[in-house]
Design a protein around this motif. Sequence first.
Motif, short mmCIF file in Angstrom:
data_model
loop_
_atom_site.label_atom_id
_atom_site.label_comp_id
_atom_site.label_asym_id
_atom_site.label_seq_id
_atom_site.Cartn_x
_atom_site.Cartn_y
_atom_site.Cartn_z
N LEU A 1 1.38 23.15 -16.59
CA LEU A 1 1.94 22.53 -17.80
C LEU A 1 2.96 23.43 -18.47
O LEU A 1 4.05 22.99 -18.85
N LEU A 2 2.64 24.70 -18.59
CA LEU A 2 3.52 25.62 -19.31
C LEU A 2 4.80 25.93 -18.52
O LEU A 2 5.85 26.16 -19.12
N VAL A 3 4.70 25.96 -17.21
CA VAL A 3 5.88 26.30 -16.39
C VAL A 3 6.72 25.06 -16.09
O VAL A 3 7.95 25.08 -16.24
N ALA A 4 6.06 23.98 -15.68
CA ALA A 4 6.80 22.78 -15.28
C ALA A 4 7.15 21.89 -16.46
O ALA A 4 8.10 21.11 -16.40
N GLY A 5 6.34 21.96 -17.52
CA GLY A 5 6.56 21.08 -18.66
C GLY A 5 5.65 19.87 -18.65
O GLY A 5 5.62 19.11 -19.61
N TYR A 6 4.89 19.68 -17.59
CA TYR A 6 3.92 18.60 -17.51
C TYR A 6 2.81 19.01 -16.54
O TYR A 6 3.01 19.91 -15.71
N PRO A 7 1.64 18.36 -16.64
CA PRO A 7 0.48 18.82 -15.84
C PRO A 7 0.62 18.54 -14.35
O PRO A 7 1.55 17.86 -13.89
N TRP A 8 -0.35 19.04 -13.64
CA TRP A 8 -0.42 18.97 -12.18
C TRP A 8 -0.52 17.52 -11.70
O TRP A 8 -1.29 16.73 -12.24
N GLY A 9 0.25 17.20 -10.69
CA GLY A 9 0.16 15.91 -10.02
C GLY A 9 0.34 16.13 -8.53
O GLY A 9 0.85 17.18 -8.11
N VAL A 10 -0.05 15.17 -7.74
CA VAL A 10 -0.01 15.33 -6.28
C VAL A 10 0.70 14.18 -5.58
O VAL A 10 1.57 14.38 -4.73
N THR A 11 0.37 12.94 -5.94
CA THR A 11 0.68 11.82 -5.05
C THR A 11 2.09 11.27 -5.17
O THR A 11 2.54 10.55 -4.27
N PHE A 12 2.80 11.56 -6.26
CA PHE A 12 4.18 11.08 -6.32
C PHE A 12 4.97 11.60 -5.12
O PHE A 12 5.82 10.90 -4.55
N ALA A 13 4.68 12.83 -4.72
CA ALA A 13 5.41 13.43 -3.60
C ALA A 13 5.19 12.65 -2.31
O ALA A 13 6.10 12.59 -1.47
N PHE A 14 4.02 12.07 -2.12
CA PHE A 14 3.77 11.33 -0.87
C PHE A 14 4.72 10.14 -0.76
O PHE A 14 5.28 9.87 0.30
#
Length: 410
Positions: A259-272
């Motif tokens: 969150l602090l580095v990217a600006g939003y929390p962890w996600g996985v499946t959009f990349a798929f």
Amino acid sequence: MMGNAAVAAAAPATARPIDRFIVTTALTGLAVMAGLIALEAPADRVWLLLIGAGLGIALYHAAFGFTAGWRNMVTRRRSGGLRAQLLLLAIATVLFVPVLGWAEGLGLTGISGTLAPVGVSLVVGSLLFGFGMQLGGGCGSGTLFTVGAGNLRMMITLLMFVVGSVIGTMHLPWWLERPGIDPVNLTERLGVFATIGTQLAVIGILASAVLWLERRRHGSVDRALMAPRDTGAVTTLFKGGWPLLWGAIALAVLNLATLLVAGYPWGVTFAFGLWGAKILQATGVDMAQWSFWTWDYPALALRDSLLVNVVSVMNFGLLLGAMLAAGLAGRFNRASQKPLSGRSMLAAVVGGLSMGYGARLGFGCNIGAMFSGIASASLHGWIWFACAFAGSILGIRLRPWFGLDQPEGR
């Protein structure tokens, strides 16, 4: 996040020697990937690659699994895995809600939580996802880290996950036209302290309920969160067999770092879905004909290199981190020693397709929708949790037909 085979792959094996070839390959892969990203993308992507690697190590070494945890609760009334997930959500709530609620006062600009609408699309998508994870053998992150650890069956699940995700992007605009309401941010409605109190109360009630169910069946409760280690803490840290408590803390802290580095929390499946769309685009398919890929963020991601896309970069890190952990544990490819049956592969196909399609309709998986959604105090995260669990029960009932083994692990 993972199923029986994955749990077996990730089980502690401190007596096994380190697989130096796999460790060297994983570290070389991380170094090469970091170099390529540094040439192509902003510097924060390198940090996100390393955070992804840390998540892969934590997932593998703790054998932190949503899929098996839910199944063990349903079929055996063993709640250790589910309680670890509830602890994870509690830690994340305490970490995320003040940061997001007081972001402006803390001088944090450009950050936002994971918020999504509540409606038919969310309900159908999360039901499909929960169903698919029991047949596929793991959720989004579980599929990734078991592939990184050399599980061949999970490669089928991942391939079908990508296919299902692309189909989901084709249909998502239609599903979003079905009845629903805008995202509900509990922190905006209740305030920081009341939101933390409310979410912790709900988590406490759920934890009490599963403890009661386990005691009722077995007369006692497994010490799953802090199971005693076979070796010293330092050896366990590097070679695996982490207590679930360690895994919950690591995942929550690394998600906060995301969150602090990217600006939003962890996600996985959009990349798929993105990976599938890029493959189609490379074969000449005009993705601009699909409404989803004309929306601002998807269109930008489709134009950019994968080395720029945050979710993809973190997924690459997760794969390599899991590979590194499996090498340190001396268990790379251990889950693929038995031949695959036709029905097992069919289950991987059905599970992967269902998860991919469901993830797009439900705005993510156990990570993006549930973990990051609830940490962000978004109502959709809780609804995703309930519906995916219901879908998971249906998937569990069908596992014997596919010849899948009975639940084990945590």
